[in-house]
Design a protein around this motif. Structure first.
Motif, PDB file in Angstrom:
ATOM      1  N   ASN A  36      -2.814   9.531   3.769  1.00 43.06           N
ATOM      2  CA  ASN A  36      -2.209   8.397   4.458  1.00 43.06           C
ATOM      3  C   ASN A  36      -1.057   7.713   3.713  1.00 43.06           C
ATOM      4  O   ASN A  36       0.001   7.492   4.294  1.00 43.06           O
ATOM      5  CB  ASN A  36      -3.283   7.370   4.809  1.00 43.06           C
ATOM      6  N   PHE A  39       2.668   8.751   3.933  1.00 45.51           N
ATOM      7  CA  PHE A  39       3.541   8.362   5.043  1.00 45.51           C
ATOM      8  C   PHE A  39       4.427   7.173   4.686  1.00 45.51           C
ATOM      9  O   PHE A  39       5.518   7.026   5.227  1.00 45.51           O
ATOM     10  CB  PHE A  39       2.714   8.076   6.300  1.00 45.51           C
ATOM     11  N   TYR A  40       3.964   6.326   3.767  1.00 45.94           N
ATOM     12  CA  TYR A  40       4.813   5.224   3.305  1.00 45.94           C
ATOM     13  C   TYR A  40       6.095   5.788   2.709  1.00 45.94           C
ATOM     14  O   TYR A  40       7.191   5.329   2.985  1.00 45.94           O
ATOM     15  CB  TYR A  40       4.098   4.390   2.240  1.00 45.94           C
ATOM     16  N   PHE A  43       8.353   7.228   5.415  1.00 50.31           N
ATOM     17  CA  PHE A  43       9.024   6.176   6.185  1.00 50.31           C
ATOM     18  C   PHE A  43      10.096   5.477   5.354  1.00 50.31           C
ATOM     19  O   PHE A  43      11.198   5.219   5.841  1.00 50.31           O
ATOM     20  CB  PHE A  43       8.006   5.150   6.698  1.00 50.31           C
ATOM     21  N   LEU A  56      11.269   9.504  14.527  1.00 49.43           N
ATOM     22  CA  LEU A  56      10.331   9.788  15.623  1.00 49.43           C
ATOM     23  C   LEU A  56       9.383  10.925  15.230  1.00 49.43           C
ATOM     24  O   LEU A  56       8.175  10.870  15.507  1.00 49.43           O
ATOM     25  CB  LEU A  56      11.101  10.158  16.891  1.00 49.43           C
ATOM     26  N   LEU A  59       6.749   9.640  12.958  1.00 53.96           N
ATOM     27  CA  LEU A  59       5.834   8.807  13.752  1.00 53.96           C
ATOM     28  C   LEU A  59       4.833   9.684  14.506  1.00 53.96           C
ATOM     29  O   LEU A  59       3.621   9.406  14.508  1.00 53.96           O
ATOM     30  CB  LEU A  59       6.660   7.984  14.744  1.00 53.96           C
ATOM     31  N   ILE A  60       5.341  10.746  15.142  1.00 51.40           N
ATOM     32  CA  ILE A  60       4.464  11.657  15.891  1.00 51.40           C
ATOM     33  C   ILE A  60       3.473  12.327  14.927  1.00 51.40           C
ATOM     34  O   ILE A  60       2.281  12.429  15.216  1.00 51.40           O
ATOM     35  CB  ILE A  60       5.297  12.719  16.652  1.00 51.40           C
ATOM     36  N   TYR A  62       2.390  11.109  12.107  1.00 51.19           N
ATOM     37  CA  TYR A  62       1.448  10.089  11.632  1.00 51.19           C
ATOM     38  C   TYR A  62       0.312   9.885  12.643  1.00 51.19           C
ATOM     39  O   TYR A  62      -0.866   9.915  12.276  1.00 51.19           O
ATOM     40  CB  TYR A  62       2.208   8.779  11.398  1.00 51.19           C
ATOM     41  N   VAL A  63       0.676   9.708  13.907  1.00 50.68           N
ATOM     42  CA  VAL A  63      -0.355   9.505  14.940  1.00 50.68           C
ATOM     43  C   VAL A  63      -1.157  10.794  15.139  1.00 50.68           C
ATOM     44  O   VAL A  63      -2.371  10.759  15.358  1.00 50.68           O
ATOM     45  CB  VAL A  63       0.285   9.021  16.264  1.00 50.68           C
ATOM     46  N   ASN A  66      -3.714  11.041  12.498  1.00 47.78           N
ATOM     47  CA  ASN A  66      -4.755  10.073  12.831  1.00 47.78           C
ATOM     48  C   ASN A  66      -5.739  10.648  13.857  1.00 47.78           C
ATOM     49  O   ASN A  66      -6.965  10.496  13.728  1.00 47.78           O
ATOM     50  CB  ASN A  66      -4.082   8.808  13.367  1.00 47.78           C
ATOM     51  N   LEU A  67      -5.195  11.324  14.869  1.00 46.26           N
ATOM     52  CA  LEU A  67      -6.043  11.951  15.887  1.00 46.26           C
ATOM     53  C   LEU A  67      -6.876  13.081  15.289  1.00 46.26           C
ATOM     54  O   LEU A  67      -8.067  13.218  15.570  1.00 46.26           O
ATOM     55  CB  LEU A  67      -5.175  12.517  17.015  1.00 46.26           C
ATOM     56  N   THR A  70      -9.876  11.784  13.508  1.00 44.79           N
ATOM     57  CA  THR A  70     -10.990  11.461  14.408  1.00 44.79           C
ATOM     58  C   THR A  70     -11.767  12.724  14.771  1.00 44.79           C
ATOM     59  O   THR A  70     -12.996  12.754  14.712  1.00 44.79           O
ATOM     60  CB  THR A  70     -10.469  10.802  15.702  1.00 44.79           C
ATOM     61  N   ASP A  73     -13.661  14.112  11.777  1.00 49.76           N
ATOM     62  CA  ASP A  73     -14.743  13.187  11.464  1.00 49.76           C
ATOM     63  C   ASP A  73     -15.967  13.479  12.335  1.00 49.76           C
ATOM     64  O   ASP A  73     -17.098  13.540  11.847  1.00 49.76           O
ATOM     65  CB  ASP A  73     -14.240  11.766  11.700  1.00 49.76           C
ATOM     66  N   VAL A  74     -15.719  13.698  13.625  1.00 45.88           N
ATOM     67  CA  VAL A  74     -16.823  13.990  14.552  1.00 45.88           C
ATOM     68  C   VAL A  74     -17.493  15.313  14.174  1.00 45.88           C
ATOM     69  O   VAL A  74     -18.724  15.411  14.128  1.00 45.88           O
ATOM     70  CB  VAL A  74     -16.296  14.033  16.005  1.00 45.88           C
ATOM     71  N   GLY A 279       0.814   2.398  -2.315  1.00 46.39           N
ATOM     72  CA  GLY A 279      -0.044   2.760  -1.191  1.00 46.39           C
ATOM     73  C   GLY A 279      -1.339   3.411  -1.661  1.00 46.39           C
ATOM     74  O   GLY A 279      -2.420   3.097  -1.170  1.00 46.39           O
TER      75      GLY A 279
END
Lengths: 284, 284
Positions: A36, A39-40, A43, A56, A59-60, A62-63, A66-67, A70, A73-74, A279
């Motif tokens: 994580n 990304f600082y 950017f 952009l 940004l894509i 980074y998100v 994040n997805l 998740t 993690d599951v 960070g």
């Protein structure tokens, strides 16, 4: 202590394939978690140029990461549950069998109440150990990745960070030993309280028959005196850990960031590297 | 649900002064925790100018806040323990008294084993509730501070962030209700397993005398079949929470950061504001 871990793993070994897959995915998750702060840096480098497409894309990404986090993690939890739920059952069945195999003499010298308390604690401890060891493993992955990244920027900073961790680890060893001592003292009192409650449940008819309810309640209150005292000792041993590790961390934070600062002032490292290091030390 | 919280607070109210002090310090801790990303902004603004004294001051402030956090953290836990340890004892004594006051009929229709299991779970639940509610409260403090800071930068971003939280909260309500249903189903099986174990402990001599150890073990294995099944249901309800909340968060992350990005490109917000917002959404 080592013996405890050996016993712990003996129950996991039965579900070896699943467990190995679990550790593998846990490693991936640890790396994604740890990445994580990177990304600082991205950017900070991209923003001043104001290139729409570059920013952009970051940004894509980074998100997207994040997805992905998740999702993994599951999967990690599903794999972990597949191992630990069965292992926990196996542990309980084994303990139950052990009790069956014990002779009369052992059973007679221990009240059913404290035995039940011990059994219940054993269950929780096994689940607890699983989560704690996984947590420690993730910290280790995080640490290694951080040291690699710091090393790529500047060797000195990596060494300072590493040293502060080694000092923390040495302090933790003694702090945890003390924590265990206070926990054992508390467990003894917890079993004592449970014994009073369970004895009462088992001999409920007698208590009712002779109208000894108040006497029983007083007996419980008495048992709670030492219970509260030892529970305080146990709770305060955590405060001691907080204070000692907190002071070591703050000292480490100061040394690492001050060094980063002087390296930045003498143009050895970049602006974006400073933010990356900040960070990392913040996220840890 | 509301009734549960009322019962929970009734035991805390007895230690009112201490509890109020605890909540106060918890608020301070929440604010200090949440303020961390603000240092990104300070550093991003100060670094390019390369003014030695300014940067050093921010660095000292940063490590100072970190130390203060450790100190207040210890105080919060000490105050919290002073309340919860006594309240937990009070709860257990009250439940014990309640059992004493029950009539024979109730006791006869419930096995001692499941009663003991219920008692133990009650203890843990009280401690658990204390920590969960405190955790929720800290998230609330964090959220409010974040919205205030975002609002100071740009109202739109604050509204987008707030909306993503409201959607998460609404989803959580339904997810937690389902989680509770699966938990209740599991608790029933857990009590059943405990009943088998405790019955065996209480009637130990009889089991030994008639050599029924294997039969008892088979009885336990049978109880574990539904136990594992309902435990899976309970565990998977957490996975459902992870997936749904994870997707909502990722969507929120995208909307907030993309808006921040377009505002930055049209020079409405500064470079340092972008990094501050990034710091907040990452730390949450």
């Amino acid at each position: 202590m080592l013996d405890t871990y050996k016993k712990y793993f003996r129950f996991l070994v039965k579900y070896r394939g699943m467990f190995v897959l679990f550790v593998l995915m846990l490693t991936v998750l640890g790396v994604i978690n740890a990445i994580n702060p990177y990304f600082y840096k991205l950017f900070v480098e991209a923003l001043p140029e104001k290139n729409y497409q570059t920013i952009l894309n970051i940004l894509i990404l980074y998100v997207g990461v994040n997805l992905l986090e998740t999702g993994i993690d599951v999967i990690v939890y599903l794999l972990g549950d597949a191992v630990i739920l069965r292992a926990a059952r196996d542990v309980r069945e084994r303990v139950f069998k052990k009790i069956q195999d014990l002779d009369f003499a052992y059973h007679m010298t221990n009240s059913s109440g404290s035995l039940i308390s011990v059994l219940k604690r054993g269950d929780l401890a096994y689940f607890g150990m699983f989560h704690e060891l996984n947590g420690l493993y993730r910290i280790l992955v995080h640490l290694i990745l951080m040291l690699v990244m710091f090393g790529a920027i500047n060797g000195q900073i990596a060494w300072l960070m590493g040293a502060s961790f080694v000092i923390s680890a040495i302090a933790s060893k003694y702090l945890l030993a003390y924590n265990l001592t206070t926990r054992k003292a508390f467990n003894k009192q917890e079993d004592n309280v449970s014994a009073v409650i369970v004895d009462n449940l088992i001999n409920y008819e007698t208590v009712k028959y002779f109208g000894k309810e108040v006497k029983e309640q007083r007996r419980l209150s008495k048992a709670f005196v030492l219970w509260i005292k030892t529970l305080w000792g146990f709770a305060n041993s955590f405060r001691l850990i907080d204070i000692v590790i907190g002071l070591i961390s703050a000292a480490g934070l100061w040394v690492v960031l001050h060094r980063t600062f002087t390296l930045y002032m003498s143009d050895v490292i970049q602006f974006s590297d400073f933010i990356l290091i900040l960070g990392f030390v913040t996220s840890f």
